[in-house]
Design a protein around this motif. Structure first.
Motif, PDB file in Angstrom:
ATOM      1  N   PRO A 200     -49.493  28.659 -20.093  1.00  0.00           N
ATOM      2  CA  PRO A 200     -48.368  28.505 -19.160  1.00  0.00           C
ATOM      3  C   PRO A 200     -47.405  29.685 -19.234  1.00  0.00           C
ATOM      4  CG  PRO A 200     -48.013  27.155 -21.103  1.00  0.00           C
ATOM      5  CD  PRO A 200     -49.397  27.715 -21.228  1.00  0.00           C
ATOM      6  N   ASP A 201     -46.681  29.893 -18.139  1.00  0.00           N
ATOM      7  CA  ASP A 201     -45.645  30.922 -18.098  1.00  0.00           C
ATOM      8  C   ASP A 201     -44.318  30.412 -18.641  1.00  0.00           C
ATOM      9  OD1 ASP A 201     -47.014  33.180 -16.541  1.00  0.00           O
ATOM     10  OD2 ASP A 201     -47.407  31.430 -15.290  1.00  0.00           O
ATOM     11  N   LEU A 202     -44.150  29.085 -18.652  1.00  0.00           N
ATOM     12  CA  LEU A 202     -42.925  28.462 -19.151  1.00  0.00           C
ATOM     13  C   LEU A 202     -43.241  27.047 -19.584  1.00  0.00           C
ATOM     14  CD1 LEU A 202     -39.745  28.534 -19.445  1.00  0.00           C
ATOM     15  CD2 LEU A 202     -39.678  27.524 -17.138  1.00  0.00           C
ATOM     16  N   ILE A 203     -42.618  26.619 -20.682  1.00  0.00           N
ATOM     17  CA  ILE A 203     -42.714  25.235 -21.138  1.00  0.00           C
ATOM     18  C   ILE A 203     -41.308  24.649 -21.151  1.00  0.00           C
ATOM     19  CG2 ILE A 203     -43.382  23.672 -23.016  1.00  0.00           C
ATOM     20  CD1 ILE A 203     -45.339  25.865 -23.962  1.00  0.00           C
ATOM     21  N   VAL A 204     -41.151  23.504 -20.515  1.00  0.00           N
ATOM     22  CA  VAL A 204     -39.861  22.806 -20.453  1.00  0.00           C
ATOM     23  C   VAL A 204     -39.988  21.501 -21.226  1.00  0.00           C
ATOM     24  CG1 VAL A 204     -38.120  21.766 -18.949  1.00  0.00           C
ATOM     25  CG2 VAL A 204     -39.356  23.811 -18.193  1.00  0.00           C
ATOM     26  N   VAL A 205     -39.039  21.227 -22.091  1.00  0.00           N
ATOM     27  CA  VAL A 205     -39.079  20.034 -22.950  1.00  0.00           C
ATOM     28  C   VAL A 205     -37.947  19.093 -22.569  1.00  0.00           C
ATOM     29  CG1 VAL A 205     -39.003  19.160 -25.310  1.00  0.00           C
ATOM     30  CG2 VAL A 205     -40.091  21.360 -24.837  1.00  0.00           C
ATOM     31  N   GLY A 206     -38.316  17.879 -22.136  1.00  0.00           N
ATOM     32  CA  GLY A 206     -37.339  16.866 -21.774  1.00  0.00           C
ATOM     33  C   GLY A 206     -37.472  15.633 -22.653  1.00  0.00           C
ATOM     34  N   GLY A 207     -36.874  14.535 -22.209  1.00  0.00           N
ATOM     35  CA  GLY A 207     -36.792  13.331 -23.025  1.00  0.00           C
ATOM     36  C   GLY A 207     -35.467  13.309 -23.766  1.00  0.00           C
ATOM     37  N   GLY A 208     -35.125  12.146 -24.282  1.00  0.00           N
ATOM     38  CA  GLY A 208     -33.831  11.995 -24.936  1.00  0.00           C
ATOM     39  C   GLY A 208     -33.599  12.964 -26.075  1.00  0.00           C
ATOM     40  N   ILE A 209     -34.664  13.286 -26.818  1.00  0.00           N
ATOM     41  CA  ILE A 209     -34.512  14.158 -27.984  1.00  0.00           C
ATOM     42  C   ILE A 209     -34.158  15.584 -27.580  1.00  0.00           C
ATOM     43  CG2 ILE A 209     -36.925  14.894 -28.147  1.00  0.00           C
ATOM     44  CD1 ILE A 209     -36.658  14.469 -31.220  1.00  0.00           C
ATOM     45  N   SER A 210     -34.374  15.934 -26.315  1.00  0.00           N
ATOM     46  CA  SER A 210     -34.054  17.294 -25.876  1.00  0.00           C
ATOM     47  C   SER A 210     -32.553  17.583 -25.946  1.00  0.00           C
ATOM     48  CB  SER A 210     -34.575  17.546 -24.460  1.00  0.00           C
ATOM     49  OG  SER A 210     -33.888  16.755 -23.509  1.00  0.00           O
ATOM     50  N   ALA A 211     -31.733  16.537 -26.060  1.00  0.00           N
ATOM     51  CA  ALA A 211     -30.290  16.757 -26.243  1.00  0.00           C
ATOM     52  C   ALA A 211     -30.022  17.496 -27.558  1.00  0.00           C
ATOM     53  CB  ALA A 211     -29.546  15.423 -26.227  1.00  0.00           C
ATOM     54  N   ASN A 212     -30.970  17.384 -28.512  1.00  0.00           N
ATOM     55  CA  ASN A 212     -30.839  18.065 -29.807  1.00  0.00           C
ATOM     56  C   ASN A 212     -31.822  19.229 -29.911  1.00  0.00           C
ATOM     57  OD1 ASN A 212     -28.893  16.143 -30.745  1.00  0.00           O
ATOM     58  ND2 ASN A 212     -30.568  14.713 -31.113  1.00  0.00           N
ATOM     59  N   HIS A 213     -32.101  19.859 -28.782  1.00  0.00           N
ATOM     60  CA  HIS A 213     -33.120  20.905 -28.736  1.00  0.00           C
ATOM     61  C   HIS A 213     -32.853  22.047 -29.703  1.00  0.00           C
ATOM     62  CE1 HIS A 213     -30.485  23.667 -26.448  1.00  0.00           C
ATOM     63  NE2 HIS A 213     -30.021  22.567 -25.896  1.00  0.00           N
TER      64      HIS A 213
END
Length: 251
Positions: A200-213
């Motif tokens: 991939p050219d970019l990976i995006v991480v979501g979900g509640g835990i992403s608030a503490n990325h």
């Protein structure tokens, strides 16, 4: 302004809001209800109907609903984190019966991916974007030059002989009380494997835990940039609303 109502169904809660789909913003506050038990199609859809009533959503407003499942040609192929009787369900017929409208069903991670690609961390990015949601499981959405490749289900890749989400979901961090450093080791194994397969050219991480990325993303060593989701826990709502609005426009 183009308005539609998005509903995001999860294993523990159901949330919804009216969305300005031309801007990707919420028109109303998010309303939530616990996911009923047992979480059968009938019980869950009745709860969705209650959300629409609470928010005074009229019959002319398009409605989009996410599911933790692949949805193909209006049918749920298999289900995770809800009652197994969802498998094989005709979502259009179900929503028509209980919501009184032709609601649009979409995989929950795909909805988040649509929102992030249109208005979030992946907006304007060409090439291959992988959007993942870390929660009870691992949801995934593949975006190719701004267009969704639906139902990728990359949380179910086999990883060292196990289902990937049984190793690297944020639920596993909670279950085993892992430090962010220990959890990042699991994420490194997962994302490195996916990166090898997809480049991939970019990976995006979501979900509640992403608030503490900031606690774990800097620990990952990958070729592709990996960034937190911008829309966080509203992405599913916004993406579902976008799908509903566009389906209405096509018809």
């Amino acid at each position: 302004m183009s308005a539609a109502f998005g509903i995001d169904i999860g294993g523990s809660g159901i949330k919804g809001a009216l969305v300005d789909t031309s801007e990707g913003t919420l028109i109303t506050p998010v309303v939530t209800e616990p996911t009923p038990q047992p979480s059968t199609p009938q019980n869950v859809t009745k709860m969705c109907a209650e959300l629409l009533t609470r928010c005074e959503v009229g019959p002319d407003v398009p409605v989009g609903v996410t599911l933790p499942a692949p949805v193909s040609h209006n049918r749920v192929l298999f289900i995770a984190n809800l009652h197994q009787s969802w498998a094989g369900t005709d979502v259009h017929a179900l929503y028509r019966e209980y919501l009184g409208t032709e609601a649009v069903g979409v995989n929950d991670a795909d909805a988040a991916g649509i929102a992030e690609a249109r208005f979030g961390a992946a907006a304007g990015v060409n090439g291959t974007v992988l959007v993942t949601t870390l929660g009870t499981g691992i949801g995934s959405a593949l975006i190719l030059d701004g267009k969704l490749w639906p139902n990728s289900e990359l949380g179910h890749l086999e990883l060292d002989g196990k289902d990937a989400e049984s190793v690297a979901s944020s639920a596993q961090k909670t279950r085993y009380n892992l430090s962010y450093e220990k959890y990042a080791q699991r994420l490194q194994r997962y994302y490195a494997h996916v990166e090898m397969l997809l480049c991939p050219d970019l990976i995006v991480v979501g979900g509640g835990i992403s608030a503490n990325h900031d606690q774990f993303l800097p620990l990952l060593k990958l070729r592709a940039p990996i960034v937190p989701a911008k829309l966080r826990n509203t992405a599913g709502i916004i993406g579902a609303a976008i799908q509903a609005a566009e389906a209405t426009e096509r018809h």
